[in-house]
Design a protein around this motif. Structure first.
Motif, short mmCIF file in Angstrom:
data_model
loop_
_atom_site.label_atom_id
_atom_site.label_comp_id
_atom_site.label_asym_id
_atom_site.label_seq_id
_atom_site.Cartn_x
_atom_site.Cartn_y
_atom_site.Cartn_z
N ASN A 583 -77.29 -68.00 -19.31
CA ASN A 583 -77.83 -68.49 -18.04
C ASN A 583 -77.39 -67.63 -16.85
OD1 ASN A 583 -79.33 -70.50 -19.16
ND2 ASN A 583 -77.73 -72.05 -18.99
N VAL A 584 -76.14 -67.17 -16.90
CA VAL A 584 -75.65 -66.28 -15.83
C VAL A 584 -76.47 -64.99 -15.82
CG1 VAL A 584 -73.71 -64.72 -15.34
CG2 VAL A 584 -73.32 -67.19 -15.50
N ARG A 585 -76.76 -64.49 -17.00
CA ARG A 585 -77.56 -63.26 -17.09
C ARG A 585 -78.97 -63.50 -16.54
NH1 ARG A 585 -78.05 -59.95 -22.76
NH2 ARG A 585 -79.36 -61.72 -23.32
N ARG A 586 -79.41 -64.77 -16.57
CA ARG A 586 -80.73 -65.11 -16.02
C ARG A 586 -80.65 -65.53 -14.56
NH1 ARG A 586 -84.81 -65.35 -19.56
NH2 ARG A 586 -86.04 -66.52 -18.06
N GLY A 587 -79.45 -65.47 -13.97
CA GLY A 587 -79.35 -65.70 -12.53
C GLY A 587 -78.59 -66.93 -12.09
N LEU A 588 -78.09 -67.74 -13.03
CA LEU A 588 -77.35 -68.95 -12.63
C LEU A 588 -76.09 -68.57 -11.84
CD1 LEU A 588 -77.03 -72.14 -13.11
CD2 LEU A 588 -75.43 -71.47 -14.89
N ARG A 589 -75.90 -69.22 -10.69
CA ARG A 589 -74.73 -68.95 -9.86
C ARG A 589 -74.21 -70.27 -9.27
NH1 ARG A 589 -75.57 -65.00 -12.19
NH2 ARG A 589 -75.70 -62.84 -11.47
N GLU A 610 -63.39 -77.62 -3.78
CA GLU A 610 -62.09 -77.39 -4.43
C GLU A 610 -62.18 -77.75 -5.92
OE1 GLU A 610 -58.87 -79.36 -2.46
OE2 GLU A 610 -57.39 -78.43 -3.82
N LEU A 611 -62.86 -78.87 -6.19
CA LEU A 611 -63.05 -79.27 -7.59
C LEU A 611 -63.78 -78.17 -8.36
CD1 LEU A 611 -64.15 -82.98 -7.16
CD2 LEU A 611 -62.44 -82.24 -8.83
N LEU A 612 -64.86 -77.67 -7.76
CA LEU A 612 -65.65 -76.66 -8.45
C LEU A 612 -64.84 -75.38 -8.67
CD1 LEU A 612 -68.54 -76.73 -9.51
CD2 LEU A 612 -69.31 -75.69 -7.39
N SER A 613 -64.13 -74.94 -7.63
CA SER A 613 -63.34 -73.70 -7.75
C SER A 613 -62.27 -73.85 -8.83
CB SER A 613 -62.67 -73.37 -6.42
OG SER A 613 -63.65 -73.10 -5.46
N THR A 614 -61.60 -75.00 -8.84
CA THR A 614 -60.52 -75.19 -9.82
C THR A 614 -61.10 -75.25 -11.23
OG1 THR A 614 -59.42 -76.51 -8.12
CG2 THR A 614 -58.45 -76.57 -10.32
N TYR A 615 -62.23 -75.92 -11.36
CA TYR A 615 -62.85 -76.02 -12.69
C TYR A 615 -63.30 -74.65 -13.18
CZ TYR A 615 -65.55 -77.91 -16.57
OH TYR A 615 -66.04 -78.19 -17.83
N TYR A 616 -63.88 -73.87 -12.29
CA TYR A 616 -64.30 -72.51 -12.66
C TYR A 616 -63.09 -71.72 -13.18
CZ TYR A 616 -68.99 -72.62 -10.41
OH TYR A 616 -70.29 -72.87 -10.07
N LYS A 617 -62.00 -71.81 -12.45
CA LYS A 617 -60.80 -71.06 -12.83
C LYS A 617 -60.30 -71.55 -14.20
CE LYS A 617 -56.67 -69.41 -10.63
NZ LYS A 617 -55.61 -69.74 -9.75
N PHE A 618 -60.30 -72.86 -14.35
CA PHE A 618 -59.86 -73.51 -15.58
C PHE A 618 -60.70 -73.02 -16.78
CE2 PHE A 618 -60.33 -77.11 -18.50
CZ PHE A 618 -59.04 -77.58 -18.64
N TRP A 621 -64.02 -68.72 -15.43
CA TRP A 621 -65.17 -68.18 -14.71
C TRP A 621 -64.67 -67.73 -13.34
CZ3 TRP A 621 -68.43 -73.31 -15.41
CH2 TRP A 621 -68.64 -73.53 -16.78
N ASN A 622 -65.33 -66.73 -12.76
CA ASN A 622 -64.91 -66.35 -11.41
C ASN A 622 -65.48 -67.35 -10.39
OD1 ASN A 622 -67.55 -65.63 -10.73
ND2 ASN A 622 -67.25 -63.46 -11.21
N MET A 623 -65.23 -67.09 -9.12
CA MET A 623 -65.60 -68.08 -8.10
C MET A 623 -67.11 -68.22 -7.92
SD MET A 623 -63.11 -69.84 -7.20
CE MET A 623 -62.41 -69.70 -8.83
N ASN A 624 -67.85 -67.37 -8.59
CA ASN A 624 -69.31 -67.49 -8.55
C ASN A 624 -69.85 -68.14 -9.82
OD1 ASN A 624 -71.62 -67.24 -7.13
ND2 ASN A 624 -71.74 -65.01 -7.25
N GLY A 625 -68.93 -68.58 -10.67
CA GLY A 625 -69.35 -69.25 -11.91
C GLY A 625 -69.65 -68.30 -13.06
N ILE A 626 -69.24 -67.03 -12.92
CA ILE A 626 -69.53 -66.02 -13.95
C ILE A 626 -68.30 -65.85 -14.85
CG2 ILE A 626 -70.10 -63.57 -14.32
CD1 ILE A 626 -71.37 -63.69 -11.45
N ASP A 652 -65.36 -54.88 -12.47
CA ASP A 652 -63.91 -54.91 -12.72
C ASP A 652 -63.52 -56.18 -13.47
OD1 ASP A 652 -63.83 -52.58 -11.25
OD2 ASP A 652 -63.50 -53.67 -9.37
N GLY A 653 -64.41 -56.66 -14.32
CA GLY A 653 -64.10 -57.84 -15.13
C GLY A 653 -64.11 -59.13 -14.34
N GLN A 654 -64.40 -59.06 -13.06
CA GLN A 654 -64.26 -60.26 -12.23
C GLN A 654 -65.56 -60.67 -11.53
OE1 GLN A 654 -62.15 -62.72 -11.22
NE2 GLN A 654 -60.89 -62.24 -12.99
N ASP A 655 -66.04 -59.84 -10.65
CA ASP A 655 -67.16 -60.28 -9.82
C ASP A 655 -68.14 -59.14 -9.58
OD1 ASP A 655 -68.70 -61.94 -8.36
OD2 ASP A 655 -67.09 -62.66 -7.09
#
Ligand code: SF4
Length: 655
Positions: A583-589, A610-618, A621-626, A652-655
């Motif tokens: 989905n990310v490859r298809r544009g999900l962000r 904050e919930l979303l950012s923490t869950y992404y990290k958990f 995924w980076n802060m864009n959900g990738i 750089d493996g991140q964003d």
């Protein structure tokens, strides 16, 4: 020898009329199990992100789960995967019934349809004999009608048929695939089947499925049956009726609909009728339900009887799908009798029971607001129920305004303009959601709604209670035999949860607890979706027979794979990450992971972010959900990281 799986897929090129029986790589079973896991792998490997939903290169995969066809009670799900015309992301939709076990017995794990047939056809799989047959005489027929005609034509009442109705033929974006006793409805997968020119896939199989350690496996299965019997005699006190037992919301046994009718929104998911449920309504609805419900029925190899055959006078008999009983009723502000009547027509047409009623209610709101004109609906009856039938008929035929509405509220609103987008208010990732609106933000639900990629809330929620218990004693009583938790932290999360005060919504479960709970619930669903297990016996209800501690034994005994909890959790995370990556490859962000504005009366934007950012990290995924390279490599998905980097999605493996 392959165990639990057959080791073969059926690959059908509809453009060339070519059918191949292809041996699969056993290493993929070790990496992904089966079902959704291997479906996602096929989509990643074969479907570049530019592929349009109605491209011949978009495959439609009808897959069994790894345990389908084994004696495991409830292992009967067909996992249908494709690129959705509605969301343009990976769609995966499940259906119960009998189709998946039959396919295993015919000797295949998956049917992969690609290309397009010039004429309408159906596929007939009879063990080793597979044919593409003319279906021109089935054009325009209903889904159940089609199944019946095919059985008669083949002179075999035991053939299991998955079919589309008129909605699928006309590529309605929320068309379903129907199967008599179940359907795969979300994401418009029926439209992809129709686009391929396939009216139905009929299967008959009489072969065996091998089990690695049969005696051990059968004993495990007997344990599940004993547990179900015991659990059914002990409904959980202090929770809403629908959650007290097991099964896939047992709407057809349930009469008490106070919770749904007073908490879910009516019309176009906007109106809450807090005082709707009265003794009179209860009596009237009881009479209606009991008069039309002829028989409670189960899916293959399951004692639960969640479904029911419905015989409404003057209407052909059909099977009601759990919550559909209410969706049309509530969208039309009507009563249960109307719901039972229109659901029969909708089932024959083959439409998603969540989206279709919302789309029709949306159209009526647009009419009231003057965005649709009387000329757009010329000829529509004046009575409310008549309006719904009229709209449904036009949507599935793509006639007049029905052609616009057939794309769902998101795309229809874009096409209509003039402020219509404000009325398409109940979407996540472009798809209509369950019309549940809560007074207060619930952090667990917020995360499930936002990040779930199955796009169906009932298929994300699960084994953690949906609300705290009223008293400490009830909480302790619930915890006493709560063996299902991954570890004791979850018991503490529940103990601390209160209705009011510091440890209540929206700040409790706190951010860490919310991440843990969502991750656990999601893990259980991803296991079920790989194994073909019904969520109603595993990931959805409280205290189900299958859980993280006994699943590894089932997998080991069935397949011979050496499985433990950590290994199973890793496979599940890998599958989940692969779905995400497609989905990310298809544009999900991140911007897409947003529940409708009015899903909670009171919103807390900072807390939500904050919930979303923490869950992404958990999740890694980076802060864009990738997904990050580090996490992808940890899950043996380095090839995914490379692809995402090559496309400039990861840097750089991140964003
Ligand atoms: S629990 Fe219900 S929906 Fe699930 S397999 Fe059994 S009968 Fe079917």
């Amino acid at each position: 020898m392959r165990y639990a799986e057959t080791g073969y897929n059926l690959e059908v090129d509809l453009s060339r009329g070519n059918i191949e029986r292809v041996e699969t790589d056993p290493r993929l079973t070790e990496l992904h199990l089966g079902g959704l896991g291997t479906n996602a792998r096929i989509l990643w490997d074969r479907v570049p992100p530019e592929t349009e939903p109605f491209s011949p290169d978009n495959p439609l995969i009808l897959s069994t789960g790894l345990l389908c066809g084994t004696p495991a009670p409830g292992a009967n799900r067909t996992i249908v995967t494709t690129i959705s015309p509605l969301t343009r992301y990976l769609a995966y939709s499940m259906m119960g019934g009998f189709w998946a076990p039959e396919l295993k017995y015919a000797g295949y794990d998956k049917v992969i349809l690609r290309g397009k047939s010039a004429d309408l056809v159906y596929l007939y799989i009879n063990n080793d004999k597979v044919e593409i047959r003319d279906a021109s005489h089935l054009r325009g027929k209903g889904s159940n009608e089609t199944a019946e005609l095919i059985r008669r034509e083949l002179k075999d009442p035991n053939v299991q048929v998955s079919a589309i109705g008129l909605a699928g033929e006309n590529r309605v974006f929320f068309a379903s695939i129907e199967q008599g006793r179940s359907s795969a409805s979300r994401g418009g997968i029926g439209a992809v089947m129709g686009d391929k020119g396939v009216k139905a896939v009929a299967v008959r199989g009489t072969k065996d499925v091998n089990i690695a350690r049969p005696a051990e496996f059968v004993e495990l299965c007997n344990g599940v049956l004993r547990y179900i019997k015991d659990r059914e005699s002990k409904p959980i006190p202090g929770v809403m009726p629908i959650l007290a037992g097991l099964g896939s919301p047992q709407e057809m046994k349930l009469i008490d609909e106070e919770w749904h009718t007073t908490n879910f929104m009516w019309g176009n998911s906007r109106t809450r009728r807090k005082d709707f449920w009265t003794k009179d309504i209860e009596e009237k609805w009881r009479e209606t339900q009991e008069s039309v419900r002829t028989r409670l029925i189960s899916c293959y190899n399951c004692p639960m009887k969640c479904g029911a055959t419905i015989s409404v006078p003057g209407v052909a008999t059909y099977m009601m799908k759990c919550f559909t009983k209410l969706t049309y009723t509530m969208a039309a502000f009507s009563d249960l009798d109307f719901g039972f009547r229109i659901a029969q027509r909708a089932t024959e047409y083959g439409v998603d029971g969540f989206s279709a009623p919302q789309v029709m209610a949306f159209a009526l709101e647009l009419l009231e607001a003057g965005i649709l004109k009387e000329s757009d609906v010329a000829g529509m009856p004046a009575d409310n129920e008549g309006k719904f039938y009229w709209l449904l008929d036009r949507i599935v035929r793509r006639e007049g305004i029905g052609d616009v509405l057939a794309d769902g509220t998101y795309w229809a609103a874009k096409k209509l303009g003039s402020g219509a987008e404000e009325y398409a208010h109940n979407n996540i990732k472009k798809q209509e959601q369950l019309p549940l609106k809560l007074g207060m933000l619930n952090p667990v639900y917020y995360l499930m709604y936002s990040t779930g990629e199955k796009i169906n809330i009932t298929q994300i929620e699960g084994q953690f209670p949906q609300a705290p218990f009223m008293t400490k004693e009830e909480t302790e009583e619930f915890i006493r035999d709560w063996i299902h938790v991954p570890d004791d932290r979850f018991k503490e999360y529940l103990r601390k949860w209160e209705f009011r005060g510091e440890f209540s919504n929206p700040y409790y479960p706190d951010i860490q607890a919310s991440c843990d709970i969502v991750d656990w619930q999601e893990m259980m669903h991803y296991i079920d979706d790989a194994l073909g297990m019904c969520a109603g016996l595993s990931s959805f209800p409280l205290k189900p027979p299958y859980h993280i501690h006994n699943y590894p034994s089932f997998i080991t005994a069935a397949t011979g794979l050496d499985m433990d909890e950590a290994g199973l959790a890793k496979i599940t995370r890998r599958n989940r990450m692969l779905v995400r990556s497609v989905n990310v490859r298809r544009g999900l962000r991140r911007a897409d992971e947003k529940p409708p504005e009015d899903h909670w009366k009171k919103r807390f934007p900072e807390l939500e972010q904050e919930l979303l950012s923490t869950y992404y990290k958990f999740k890694g995924w980076n802060m864009n959900g990738i997904p990050t390279r580090e996490k992808l490599e940890e899950l043996d998905l380095g090839y995914v990281a490379e692809d995402l980097e090559k496309r400039g999605i990861l840097k750089d493996g991140q964003d």
